[in-house]
Design an enzyme around this catalytic site. Structure first.
Site, PDB file in Angstrom:
ATOM      1  N   GLU A 216      28.619  15.037  14.825  1.00  0.00           N
ATOM      2  CA  GLU A 216      29.299  13.762  14.632  1.00  0.00           C
ATOM      3  C   GLU A 216      30.804  13.825  14.893  1.00  0.00           C
ATOM      4  O   GLU A 216      31.389  12.858  15.355  1.00  0.00           O
ATOM      5  CB  GLU A 216      29.057  13.243  13.200  1.00  0.00           C
ATOM      6  CG  GLU A 216      27.637  12.777  12.948  1.00  0.00           C
ATOM      7  CD  GLU A 216      27.250  11.552  13.755  1.00  0.00           C
ATOM      8  OE1 GLU A 216      28.087  10.644  13.912  1.00  0.00           O
ATOM      9  OE2 GLU A 216      26.109  11.515  14.252  1.00  0.00           O
TER      10      GLU A 216
ATOM     11  N   SER B 164     -12.347 -29.138 -13.171  1.00  0.00           N
ATOM     12  CA  SER B 164     -13.033 -29.154 -14.469  1.00  0.00           C
ATOM     13  C   SER B 164     -12.660 -27.977 -15.359  1.00  0.00           C
ATOM     14  O   SER B 164     -12.998 -27.978 -16.547  1.00  0.00           O
ATOM     15  CB  SER B 164     -14.550 -29.168 -14.249  1.00  0.00           C
ATOM     16  OG  SER B 164     -14.946 -30.385 -13.651  1.00  0.00           O
TER      17      SER B 164
END
Length: 626
Positions: A101, A366
């Site tokens: 890096e 119901s």
């Protein structure tokens, strides 16, 4: 040279000298101004920039959800461990990141002009971006202090912050902040979390090969994830090892013997989502709100064994659901005290994470009659009382029975078992709408209910399956209202005991539904209680009930509320309910009822289109000797 020429030259020299002094003053002023601006900028950064931000934990810590047996089943949130200390790491660990890096990390001032020039040449030759010039300090500035955007302004900010960080911190402090905050995929931030996530060890114990693999991930944490993309991650790791040899961080022999790296993660196997996990996560986050390192392991009420049984029952029964135009399903299983132990919110979570057990507001049909009959029982009625079955009109509304007709008197027990609509409307009129609404609230229904709407008696008010199942759990436990929950209560909310006689009557009614009514497809080898529900045009079909110490609610329907093909509550939902209960009984996860069920005969399966609710009423069967 004449006197006049000498005077002319002297005058010209004086003019040149004055011009030089003037230019010098301007340049000095500009330089002083720039210096003052730079000092002011750094003072502003010092006052506004949280220099330790990269070391701070994430706003919300990661959460591992455990079932009631202590086994993890889901994870939520990003994961970050405490900051690393450079001196405590083996030399090859930071060297792996520096080699790939930022090789000149210890020789630049935050911005590497030599590296930028090299990258520009490489990109120019390639005709595209193949190399970046950002330093580790710039990456820290970008990740910790700036928003993710691509612009020259952002690059300038990045460079200024990088120089400021170099002036404020030592190189090792900058490197420690960088390693402690960069993203490593799978929701993992920082070297400490990454080493534990991918290799099950502390960063201080990383091998050369493991360090190279983690360093290689920084370029593309998703595409170089060693769990999902092992080949790409391995190739990138070899590139890092070669860079480490180039920088003399390791020898050629060490690079060659770094060996094959084995990923030993268990975290990555845990799913992030799931219907139960989605439902419980907001409750868990509120309890563990705030920053913190590491992970919080939270025990829930989920029983993974019952969850698998419920999922299997749904998968088996919904195979042919397309034939009857039934697109979706939901299942909730809970203990009588409200502990949710299983939840299915749809046929496929990946295709649709919408939780139909919790988020869908649908008519219960119901199944709502439980509250109508409870209001009647509170008004002094009993299951053996007769109810007028003739047609009734309330405010211009005339309900019709499922099988049409009507006109006969029957007991409350038979009316409930056969799901008579005219009887329910008459009971609503007698007991009163406010009493019905109160009964529903007392058992745990929180959804809005209109006491002056007679159609409420047939379940036209919308609720969700979790809420409805919890109301039936109140009957099972004998206490209301019921509070469905996914985490054990530290102090349970207050409840009121149901009247013993009224509860016994409700059990009588609910048992009749399963034994001889519309819910016969749900019969079990032990006493079972439940109620069917089917809404207009077969848009919803439900079965909710309990046996032993488990309460289960099942809903079938379509998200767009389109009609199904004659799917009723006593059909497909009752069969799924029975499969869940049967599986739970066989696995020993449901308490067995020692009292045998009289005349128990398993209901033959007749397919999803069988109209369970068209059965001949019990009083007619008795009259005909059937």
């Amino acid at each position: 040279m004449t006197l006049e020429e000498a005077k002319a030259r002297l005058a010209a020299a004086r003019v040149a000298s004055k011009a030089f002094v003037q230019r010098h003053r301007i340049a000095t002023g500009v330089a002083a101004g720039l210096l003052a601006l730079l000092v002011l900028l750094f003072l502003w950064l010092g006052a506004s920039l949280p220099i330790s931000q990269a070391l701070e934990p994430l706003p919300n810590r990661a959460i591992i959800l455990l079932d009631n047996q202590g086994k993890p089943f889901a994870r939520r949130g990003a994961y970050k461990e405490a900051p690393v200390v450079i001196d405590a790491l083996p030399e090859h660990v930071p060297a792996a990141f520096l080699s790939i890096e930022d090789r000149r990390f210890y020789r630049h001032i935050g911005v590497d002009f030599q590296g930028i020039a090299r990258a520009m040449r490489a990109n120019s030759r390639a005709g595209r971006t193949v190399e970046g010039g950002s330093t580790i300090t710039q990456q820290l500035a970008k990740n910790a202090f700036l928003k993710p955007e691509r612009s020259l302004r952002r690059k300038a900010q990045e460079a200024v912050i990088a120089v400021y960080l170099e002036l404020r911190l030592s190189k090792d402090e900058i490197l420690a902040r960088y390693l402690s905050s960069i993203y490593f995929g799978d929701g993992v931030y920082g070297l400490g979390a990454a080493s534990r996530h991918y290799f099950g060890k502390a960063p201080e114990a990383l091998s050369i090969g493991e360090a190279a693999m983690l360093a290689g991930m920084v370029k593309a944490p998703v595409n170089l994830n060693p769990v999902d993309h092992p080949k790409a991650a391995g190739t990138r790791a070899r590139l890092v090892l070669e860079a480490m040899v180039d920088t003399k961080a390791i020898t050629r022999q060490q690079a060659d013997t770094a060996g094959k790296v084995t990923v030993r993660t268990t975290r990555a196997d845990l799913p992030v989502g799931g219907y139960f996990a989605d439902w419980i996560s907001p409750q868990v986050k509120s309890a563990f709100d705030g920053p913190g390192y590491g992970e919080v392991r939270v025990t829930t009420t989920l029983d993974s064994r019952l969850q698998r049984i419920a999922e299997r029952a749904v998968a088996n029964r919904m195979k042919g659901s397309a034939k009857v135009k039934a697109g979706q399903v939901a299942v909730v299983a809970m203990r009588p005290d409200g502990r949710v132990v299983a939840m299915v919110g749809g046929q496929n979570y990946r295709q649709s994470p919408f939780n139909r057990a919790v988020q869908a507001q649908r008519q219960p049909g119901s199944a709502f009659k439980l509250f109508v009959y409870l209001a009647a029982l509170r008004d002094g009625a009993s299951p053996d009382d007769m109810v007028d079955g003739s047609r009734i009109t309330i405010g211009g509304w005339t309900p019709a029975n499922y099988e049409g007709g009507g006109g006969y008197d029957t007991t409350l027990r038979d009316a409930f078992a056969q799901s008579s609509n005219t009887a329910a409307a008459r009971i609503w009129q007698t007991a009163g709408g406010p009493a019905v609404v109160q009964a529903a609230h007392d058992l745990g229904i929180d959804s809005p209910l209109k006491a002056d709407d007679a159609t409420l008696s047939l379940g036209t008010a919308e609720t969700n399956l979790l809420e409805l199942t919890a109301a039936y759990a109140a009957v099972a436990s004998g206490k209301g209202p019921s509070f469905p929950h996914g985490r054990p209560f530290k102090s349970p909310p207050p409840q009121t005991d149901l009247d013993p006689a009224q509860r016994a009557a409700l059990l009588d009614l609910l048992g009749a539904v399963v034994q001889e009514g519309t819910g016969r497809a749900a019969r079990l080898p032990q006493r079972a209680y439940g109620k069917t529900g089917t809404t207009q045009d077969y848009r919803d079909a439900l079965f909710v009930g309990f046996t032993g110490d488990l309460v289960v609610g099942v809903w079938i329907g379509n998200d767009d509320q389109s009609p199904m093909t004659r799917v009723v509550g006593g059909g497909l939902p009752a069969l799924i309910w029975r499969d869940v209960m049967t599986g739970g009984l066989k696995a020993g996860l449901i308490a067995k009822d020692r009292a045998p069920v009289s005349r128990f005969e398993p209901e033959p399966e007749r397919g999803e289109e069988f109209e369970v609710e068209r059965r001949v009423p019990k009083w007619i069967r008795r009259m005909l000797g059937l």
